[in-house]
Scaffold this motif. Structure first.
Motif, short mmCIF file in Angstrom:
data_model
loop_
_atom_site.label_atom_id
_atom_site.label_comp_id
_atom_site.label_asym_id
_atom_site.label_seq_id
_atom_site.Cartn_x
_atom_site.Cartn_y
_atom_site.Cartn_z
N UNK A 1 90.83 2.31 37.99
CA UNK A 1 89.99 3.18 38.61
C UNK A 1 90.52 4.59 38.43
N UNK A 2 88.78 4.97 37.86
CA UNK A 2 88.34 6.53 37.63
C UNK A 2 87.93 7.31 39.11
N UNK A 3 88.50 8.09 38.90
CA UNK A 3 87.39 9.06 39.32
C UNK A 3 88.17 10.89 40.30
N UNK A 4 87.89 11.30 40.66
CA UNK A 4 88.62 12.74 40.98
C UNK A 4 88.85 12.59 42.12
N UNK A 5 90.49 13.47 42.64
CA UNK A 5 91.27 13.18 43.72
C UNK A 5 90.52 14.31 44.79
N UNK B 1 85.74 6.16 50.96
CA UNK B 1 86.68 5.28 50.41
C UNK B 1 88.30 5.48 50.44
N UNK B 2 88.73 4.96 51.07
CA UNK B 2 90.33 4.61 50.81
C UNK B 2 90.89 4.37 49.65
N UNK B 3 90.10 5.25 48.50
CA UNK B 3 90.75 4.84 47.49
C UNK B 3 92.13 5.72 46.67
N UNK B 4 92.71 5.11 45.82
CA UNK B 4 94.23 5.39 45.47
C UNK B 4 93.06 6.44 44.57
N UNK B 5 91.99 6.69 44.32
CA UNK B 5 91.85 7.79 43.59
C UNK B 5 92.21 9.07 43.84
N UNK B 6 92.37 9.09 45.57
CA UNK B 6 91.79 10.43 46.17
C UNK B 6 93.22 10.70 46.37
N UNK B 7 93.82 10.63 45.83
CA UNK B 7 95.15 11.10 46.28
C UNK B 7 95.50 11.61 45.27
N UNK B 8 95.64 13.20 45.32
CA UNK B 8 96.21 13.56 44.10
C UNK B 8 98.14 13.73 43.60
N UNK B 9 98.50 12.32 43.28
CA UNK B 9 99.65 12.47 43.00
C UNK B 9 100.07 13.05 41.29
N UNK B 10 100.86 14.18 41.27
CA UNK B 10 101.35 14.30 39.82
C UNK B 10 103.26 14.97 39.71
#
Length: 418
Positions: free
Chosen positions: A352-356, A243-252
């Motif tokens: 949108x929940x989940x870990x990157x 899933x190309x989901x936004x939560x896959x990105x680790x933005x810090x």
């Protein structure tokens, strides 16, 4: 077919080749069989307006189509670099920088065009990516007709031969033991009755042995050996759809603690950014023509941290600074977190929940696929729009939103992606 396809692409504009290729692919057709006929039937070679390429650049690029379009030409429009090249270079920068050696060999015209433009110095959005232009091409060895089944067949034949020999040997042993049992059965009638049970036992013993030998050990081993092969023949379990989901990105959140010009590139900065880790990360960004060095130093930024590290003109870059940019990429501003944010705080998206991912896959450009859904709103807030539900949410951290200074209704992207 490859020769005729190349010849056909010479007679049409790069845009006609590119869009026709994508249309055929999207409809499930084979572009390498039908592109020549489609081009022949779709008009003549007209001048391609540069704004048409700019529109194509806003969509997710197709490197295979771009390869066909660029194979017979140096630039997308005419015999010199134009705004069309600048727009497409910016659009494919993330895809091209993620190509491994094998993937580079599949799109040599794109690599040649990209490498030429990134060294001209006149394309401000160019991501300076190093290519090994001496890579040897090692095509797979062709398999001759009729040879595909030979190795497997040969092994099966060899495996079956010893089993057959053992089976025959077992049958011969049974035949040899049969007369012995007959002799014992035909013992003299003068033998006492008490011995009869013993003779019966001797008579039944070979029979029992024969029953045991009807399924010899080698045969059992054959079944045991066949079991793994039977399991291997089963269809592999279906892979989970990525899933190309936004939560896959680790933005810090990060803070630039050092910044200076790149030693080998006029358009790049080399920064050290505190991302809340034991050591700061070295990051290369193409912001030298857009943000003054004194504004970079000490600035709070947001960074994409789970891309594969990439070498940018002799310097390894370990993250990507996210920015806002206008349509023609002539103005770029840093996306900054709220004042309460601290280095290492993760940017989230409400609902949108989940870990990157620990590391985004290099062969699949997750960030590139999400870029069309990232934008700066009229209120200057960095925003994500979910293409499935239409839900719109801000880049959120430390109870506030991430923003730009003045570029309303602009794009979210990066300069010199890692």
């Amino acid at each position: 077919m490859a020769t005729s396809l190349f010849a056909a692409s010479k007679a049409f504009t790069a845009l006609e080749v590119y869009t026709t290729y994508r249309t055929i692919t999207a409809s499930g057709g084979d572009p390498h069989q039908t592109l020549h006929e489609n081009l022949k039937a779709t008009g003549t070679a007209a001048d391609v307006q540069q704004h048409q390429w700019a529109e194509q650049a806003k969509q997710t690029p197709d490197l295979a189509a771009l390869q066909i379009a660029l194979a017979p030409r140096v630039y997308l429009v005419g015999n010199a670099q134009t705004a069309a090249d600048v727009a497409m270079v910016a659009a494919v920068a993330t895809l091209v920088s993620a190509l491994d050696e094998r993937a580079q060999l599949e799109v040599p015209a794109v690599v040649r065009w990209f490498d030429l433009l990134q060294h001209t110095g006149s394309a401000p959005t160019t991501s300076l990516v190093e290519f090994d232009l001496s890579l040897p091409f090692k095509p797979p060895k062709p398999v001759k007709e009729g040879e595909q089944g030979k190795p497997a067949g040969g092994k099966q034949a060899k495996a079956a031969k010893p089993a057959q020999q053992k089976k025959e040997a077992s049958a011969a042993t049974e035949k040899k033991e049969a007369p012995a049992a007959t002799e014992k059965k035909e013992a003299p009638a003068a033998t006492e009755k008490k011995e009869a049970p013993a003779a019966t036992e001797k008579k039944e013993a070979p029979a029992a042995d024969a029953e045991t030998k009807e399924t010899p050990q080698p045969k059992a081993k054959g079944k045991a050996a066949a079991a793994p092969r039977a399991k291997a023949a089963k269809a592999p379990p279906a892979k989970k759809e990525e899933k190309e989901d936004i939560v896959r990105l680790d933005i810090r959140v990060g803070k630039i603690i050092e910044v200076g010009p790149h030693p080998a590139a006029d358009t790049l900065y080399v920064e050290k950014i505190d991302l809340g880790e034991p050591e700061p990360r070295v990051v290369v960004s193409g912001l030298r023509n857009f943000v003054p060095e004194n504004e970079m130093l000490g600035a709070s930024v947001i960074c994409l941290c789970n891309l594969k590290p990439a070498k940018m003109r002799t310097v390894m870059s370990h993250a990507m600074v996210l920015c806002g940019s206008n349509d023609d990429h002539t103005k770029v501003e840093l996306i900054v977190p709220p004042a309460a944010a601290r280095p290492g705080d993760r940017v989230t998206f409400p609902g949108f929940d989940g870990e990157p991912d620990e590391r985004l896959p290099a062969k699949r450009d997750v960030f590139g696929l999400l870029k069309p859904d990232l934008f700066v709103s009229e209120q200057l807030v960095a925003t994500y729009r979910d293409k499935k539900t239409g839900q719109v949410v801000p880049f959120t951290v430390a109870g506030g939103n991430c923003t730009v200074r003045s570029l309303a209704n602009s794009h979210v992207g990066a300069k010199a992606p890692s």
